[in-house]
Scaffold this motif. Structure first.
Motif, PDB file in Angstrom:
ATOM      1  N   GLN A 170      25.497  62.906  73.965  1.00  0.00           N
ATOM      2  CA  GLN A 170      24.109  62.765  74.434  1.00  0.00           C
ATOM      3  C   GLN A 170      23.148  62.985  73.268  1.00  0.00           C
ATOM      4  OE1 GLN A 170      24.343  65.632  77.741  1.00  0.00           O
ATOM      5  NE2 GLN A 170      23.921  63.943  79.146  1.00  0.00           N
ATOM      6  N   PHE A 171      23.020  61.945  72.437  1.00  0.00           N
ATOM      7  CA  PHE A 171      22.103  62.041  71.304  1.00  0.00           C
ATOM      8  C   PHE A 171      21.547  60.662  71.000  1.00  0.00           C
ATOM      9  CE2 PHE A 171      26.118  60.957  69.243  1.00  0.00           C
ATOM     10  CZ  PHE A 171      25.742  60.055  68.250  1.00  0.00           C
ATOM     11  N   GLY A 172      20.511  60.642  70.180  1.00  0.00           N
ATOM     12  CA  GLY A 172      19.939  59.380  69.746  1.00  0.00           C
ATOM     13  C   GLY A 172      19.618  59.407  68.275  1.00  0.00           C
ATOM     14  N   HIS A 173      19.554  58.219  67.702  1.00  0.00           N
ATOM     15  CA  HIS A 173      19.079  58.034  66.328  1.00  0.00           C
ATOM     16  C   HIS A 173      17.629  57.576  66.406  1.00  0.00           C
ATOM     17  CE1 HIS A 173      23.251  57.360  64.218  1.00  0.00           C
ATOM     18  NE2 HIS A 173      23.081  58.579  64.680  1.00  0.00           N
ATOM     19  N   LEU A 174      16.735  58.331  65.784  1.00  0.00           N
ATOM     20  CA  LEU A 174      15.316  57.974  65.781  1.00  0.00           C
ATOM     21  C   LEU A 174      14.942  57.375  64.428  1.00  0.00           C
ATOM     22  CD1 LEU A 174      12.639  58.108  67.419  1.00  0.00           C
ATOM     23  CD2 LEU A 174      12.222  60.327  66.332  1.00  0.00           C
ATOM     24  N   PHE A 175      14.365  56.181  64.479  1.00  0.00           N
ATOM     25  CA  PHE A 175      13.869  55.490  63.282  1.00  0.00           C
ATOM     26  C   PHE A 175      12.344  55.450  63.389  1.00  0.00           C
ATOM     27  CE2 PHE A 175      18.145  54.052  63.971  1.00  0.00           C
ATOM     28  CZ  PHE A 175      18.685  53.793  62.722  1.00  0.00           C
ATOM     29  N   LEU A 176      11.657  55.937  62.356  1.00  0.00           N
ATOM     30  CA  LEU A 176      10.191  56.030  62.407  1.00  0.00           C
ATOM     31  C   LEU A 176       9.564  55.187  61.300  1.00  0.00           C
ATOM     32  CD1 LEU A 176       9.814  59.863  63.014  1.00  0.00           C
ATOM     33  CD2 LEU A 176       9.273  58.043  64.646  1.00  0.00           C
ATOM     34  N   PRO A 179       4.516  52.044  68.737  1.00  0.00           N
ATOM     35  CA  PRO A 179       5.283  51.486  69.846  1.00  0.00           C
ATOM     36  C   PRO A 179       6.774  51.789  69.622  1.00  0.00           C
ATOM     37  CG  PRO A 179       4.239  49.734  68.539  1.00  0.00           C
ATOM     38  CD  PRO A 179       3.908  51.036  67.885  1.00  0.00           C
ATOM     39  N   VAL A 180       7.536  51.854  70.705  1.00  0.00           N
ATOM     40  CA  VAL A 180       8.939  52.276  70.615  1.00  0.00           C
ATOM     41  C   VAL A 180       9.855  51.228  71.232  1.00  0.00           C
ATOM     42  CG1 VAL A 180      10.598  54.124  71.094  1.00  0.00           C
ATOM     43  CG2 VAL A 180       8.155  54.661  70.986  1.00  0.00           C
ATOM     44  N   VAL A 181      10.938  50.939  70.525  1.00  0.00           N
ATOM     45  CA  VAL A 181      12.026  50.145  71.094  1.00  0.00           C
ATOM     46  C   VAL A 181      13.190  51.091  71.379  1.00  0.00           C
ATOM     47  CG1 VAL A 181      13.646  48.241  70.753  1.00  0.00           C
ATOM     48  CG2 VAL A 181      11.321  48.096  69.792  1.00  0.00           C
ATOM     49  N   ILE A 182      13.580  51.187  72.652  1.00  0.00           N
ATOM     50  CA  ILE A 182      14.816  51.902  72.998  1.00  0.00           C
ATOM     51  C   ILE A 182      15.955  50.916  72.769  1.00  0.00           C
ATOM     52  CG2 ILE A 182      16.153  52.982  74.846  1.00  0.00           C
ATOM     53  CD1 ILE A 182      13.460  53.668  76.204  1.00  0.00           C
ATOM     54  N   MET A 183      16.895  51.271  71.891  1.00  0.00           N
ATOM     55  CA  MET A 183      18.001  50.371  71.568  1.00  0.00           C
ATOM     56  C   MET A 183      19.297  50.915  72.170  1.00  0.00           C
ATOM     57  SD  MET A 183      18.913  47.549  70.157  1.00  0.00           S
ATOM     58  CE  MET A 183      17.406  47.151  69.247  1.00  0.00           C
ATOM     59  N   LEU A 184      20.008  50.040  72.879  1.00  0.00           N
ATOM     60  CA  LEU A 184      21.269  50.419  73.531  1.00  0.00           C
ATOM     61  C   LEU A 184      22.394  49.562  72.974  1.00  0.00           C
ATOM     62  CD1 LEU A 184      19.508  50.649  76.928  1.00  0.00           C
ATOM     63  CD2 LEU A 184      20.638  52.581  75.815  1.00  0.00           C
ATOM     64  N   HIS A 185      23.309  50.220  72.281  1.00  0.00           N
ATOM     65  CA  HIS A 185      24.394  49.488  71.634  1.00  0.00           C
ATOM     66  C   HIS A 185      25.371  48.916  72.662  1.00  0.00           C
ATOM     67  CE1 HIS A 185      27.801  52.278  72.244  1.00  0.00           C
ATOM     68  NE2 HIS A 185      26.905  53.257  72.155  1.00  0.00           N
ATOM     69  N   GLU A 224      11.135  48.707  59.723  1.00  0.00           N
ATOM     70  CA  GLU A 224      10.422  48.133  58.574  1.00  0.00           C
ATOM     71  C   GLU A 224       9.294  47.214  59.025  1.00  0.00           C
ATOM     72  OE1 GLU A 224      13.643  46.445  56.349  1.00  0.00           O
ATOM     73  OE2 GLU A 224      14.306  48.412  55.619  1.00  0.00           O
ATOM     74  N   ASN A 225       9.384  46.708  60.254  1.00  0.00           N
ATOM     75  CA  ASN A 225       8.332  45.859  60.806  1.00  0.00           C
ATOM     76  C   ASN A 225       7.290  46.648  61.591  1.00  0.00           C
ATOM     77  OD1 ASN A 225       8.721  42.804  60.321  1.00  0.00           O
ATOM     78  ND2 ASN A 225      10.789  43.570  60.635  1.00  0.00           N
ATOM     79  N   GLY A 226       7.392  47.998  61.555  1.00  0.00           N
ATOM     80  CA  GLY A 226       6.337  48.827  62.123  1.00  0.00           C
ATOM     81  C   GLY A 226       6.619  49.419  63.494  1.00  0.00           C
ATOM     82  N   TYR A 227       7.866  49.349  63.941  1.00  0.00           N
ATOM     83  CA  TYR A 227       8.201  49.872  65.267  1.00  0.00           C
ATOM     84  C   TYR A 227       9.114  51.089  65.168  1.00  0.00           C
ATOM     85  CZ  TYR A 227       6.531  45.183  66.187  1.00  0.00           C
ATOM     86  OH  TYR A 227       5.766  44.046  66.199  1.00  0.00           O
ATOM     87  N   ALA A 228       8.849  52.093  65.993  1.00  0.00           N
ATOM     88  CA  ALA A 228       9.799  53.199  66.111  1.00  0.00           C
ATOM     89  C   ALA A 228      10.975  52.715  66.957  1.00  0.00           C
ATOM     90  CB  ALA A 228       9.133  54.402  66.779  1.00  0.00           C
ATOM     91  N   VAL A 229      12.158  53.210  66.658  1.00  0.00           N
ATOM     92  CA  VAL A 229      13.346  52.844  67.431  1.00  0.00           C
ATOM     93  C   VAL A 229      14.083  54.114  67.825  1.00  0.00           C
ATOM     94  CG1 VAL A 229      15.454  51.455  67.527  1.00  0.00           C
ATOM     95  CG2 VAL A 229      13.549  50.704  66.080  1.00  0.00           C
ATOM     96  N   LEU A 249       9.638  63.855  72.930  1.00  0.00           N
ATOM     97  CA  LEU A 249       9.469  63.583  71.498  1.00  0.00           C
ATOM     98  C   LEU A 249       8.096  63.020  71.140  1.00  0.00           C
ATOM     99  CD1 LEU A 249      12.878  61.782  70.737  1.00  0.00           C
ATOM    100  CD2 LEU A 249      12.281  64.175  70.273  1.00  0.00           C
ATOM    101  N   ALA A 250       7.380  62.509  72.144  1.00  0.00           N
ATOM    102  CA  ALA A 250       6.219  61.648  71.860  1.00  0.00           C
ATOM    103  C   ALA A 250       5.161  62.284  70.975  1.00  0.00           C
ATOM    104  CB  ALA A 250       5.597  61.175  73.166  1.00  0.00           C
ATOM    105  N   SER A 251       4.718  63.502  71.311  1.00  0.00           N
ATOM    106  CA  SER A 251       3.587  64.041  70.550  1.00  0.00           C
ATOM    107  C   SER A 251       4.012  64.439  69.137  1.00  0.00           C
ATOM    108  CB  SER A 251       2.968  65.235  71.285  1.00  0.00           C
ATOM    109  OG  SER A 251       3.923  66.258  71.441  1.00  0.00           O
ATOM    110  N   GLU A 252       5.154  65.077  69.026  1.00  0.00           N
ATOM    111  CA  GLU A 252       5.639  65.526  67.709  1.00  0.00           C
ATOM    112  C   GLU A 252       5.927  64.351  66.776  1.00  0.00           C
ATOM    113  OE1 GLU A 252       9.644  67.643  65.924  1.00  0.00           O
ATOM    114  OE2 GLU A 252       9.295  67.716  68.088  1.00  0.00           O
ATOM    115  N   ARG A 253       6.423  63.250  67.335  1.00  0.00           N
ATOM    116  CA  ARG A 253       6.839  62.103  66.507  1.00  0.00           C
ATOM    117  C   ARG A 253       5.836  60.944  66.535  1.00  0.00           C
ATOM    118  NH1 ARG A 253      11.355  63.706  63.356  1.00  0.00           N
ATOM    119  NH2 ARG A 253      12.491  65.246  64.593  1.00  0.00           N
ATOM    120  N   SER A 254       4.694  61.177  67.187  1.00  0.00           N
ATOM    121  CA  SER A 254       3.632  60.172  67.255  1.00  0.00           C
ATOM    122  C   SER A 254       4.130  58.832  67.825  1.00  0.00           C
ATOM    123  CB  SER A 254       3.004  59.962  65.875  1.00  0.00           C
ATOM    124  OG  SER A 254       1.775  59.295  66.023  1.00  0.00           O
ATOM    125  N   LEU A 255       4.638  58.897  69.052  1.00  0.00           N
ATOM    126  CA  LEU A 255       5.147  57.720  69.746  1.00  0.00           C
ATOM    127  C   LEU A 255       4.186  57.333  70.866  1.00  0.00           C
ATOM    128  CD1 LEU A 255       8.859  58.913  70.064  1.00  0.00           C
ATOM    129  CD2 LEU A 255       7.823  57.568  68.209  1.00  0.00           C
TER     130      LEU A 255
END
Length: 274
Positions: A29-35, A43-49, A71-76, A107-113
């Motif tokens: 139960q974890f995620g990789h966060l790309f900022l 804006p955020v893309v939730i990615m599901l492998h 790199e195109n400006g989206y959090a993942v 995560l939203a406020s701490e990571r500016s999502l």
């Protein structure tokens, strides 16, 4: 050019995310966060492998796609989740994905999502789970997969996505039976909660990205779903790529994989192409 194989998929190099964050107690139960760079809120893309919901396939192969979105400006927020032949299956796999998605609220406020601009995307079995995230708000109290006030999703981008778990068994994706614990005849309620085609039509924009030569999730399966969705006034479009198979859609160096950024931009712009 040869189409990418499962071996090529397994050989995709790992990409270091900006943070690895647990959303629950279980080790999966974890995620990789790309900022992305800049102030945010992003804006955020939730990615599901993908990987047929199977334990042997993890989140690493979608790393380069996540990196290109960053790199195109989206959090993942790329989620790991418990899977079939491991600790997952019904209802755990679904509940993990829902819990992971809802963890963005933490995560939203701490990571500016920006939680008003969250898109779900996923590859193959993850495409199924991305559609399901867009349908969670249709579940009712008493349903095994129900949670109160799930995180709102504004669009869905399935990449070689599976939309109908009953039909998946028909094209030999028997892992769907393992995910659900049996057939639609045995567990009609499970399919009504977990198989997008059986939950109901989706009211938010969906852009399906699919390779014409996909031999794992045939293009015809998506076309069938889209015909049904459009009959139910669901805002959905299909982008097909040729030559492309099952794995080009997550490869940012290929035309199909590069189109994921364009799909995110299209949904965020609110342009009416549906």
């Amino acid at each position: 050019a040869e189409l990418m194989s499962t071996a090529d998929y397994m050989a995709i190099p790992s990409v270091q995310p900006d943070a690895v964050i647990a959303y629950g107690e279980h080790p999966q139960q974890f995620g990789h966060l790309f900022l992305p760079q800049g102030e945010g809120p992003h804006p955020v893309v939730i990615m599901l492998h993908g990987g047929c919901w199977l334990d042997q396939f993890d989140l690493e192969p979608v790393g380069p796609l996540c990196q290109s979105l960053k790199e195109n400006g989206y959090a993942v927020w790329s989620l790991e989740y418990r899977r079939v032949r491991g600790a997952g299956g019904w209802p755990t796999t679904f509940l993990d994905v829902g819990l992971g998605a809802d963890y963005l609220k933490t995560l939203a406020s701490e990571r500016s999502l920006d939680l008003t601009r969250v898109i779900a995307s996923g590859h193959s079995a993850g495409g199924h789970l991305s559609l399901w995230l867009g349908l969670r708000n249709q579940l009712k109290p008493g349903d095994e997969l129900y949670v109160a006030s799930p995180l709102p999703i504004i669009g869905i981008i399935p990449l070689a996505g599976i939309s109908d778990l009953e039909e998946a068994v028909g094209y030999k994706l028997n892992e769907a039976l393992e995910l659900m614990g049996g057939t639609i005849q045995e567990f009609p309620d499970r399919y009504k909660q977990g198989s997008p085609r059986h939950v109901g039509s989706i009211s938010i924009p969906q852009i399906f990205i699919h390779g014409k030569q996909d031999s794992i999730v045939p293009l015809t399966s998506v076309e069938t779903y889209i015909t049904w969705a459009q009959e139910n006034r669901s805002p959905v479009i299909l982008w097909t790529f040729d030559p492309a198979g099952h794995f080009e859609v997550i490869s940012p160096g290929k035309e199909a994989g590069a189109s994921v950024t364009r799909a995110v931009r299209t949904i965020l712009s609110g342009s009416q192409e549906y």
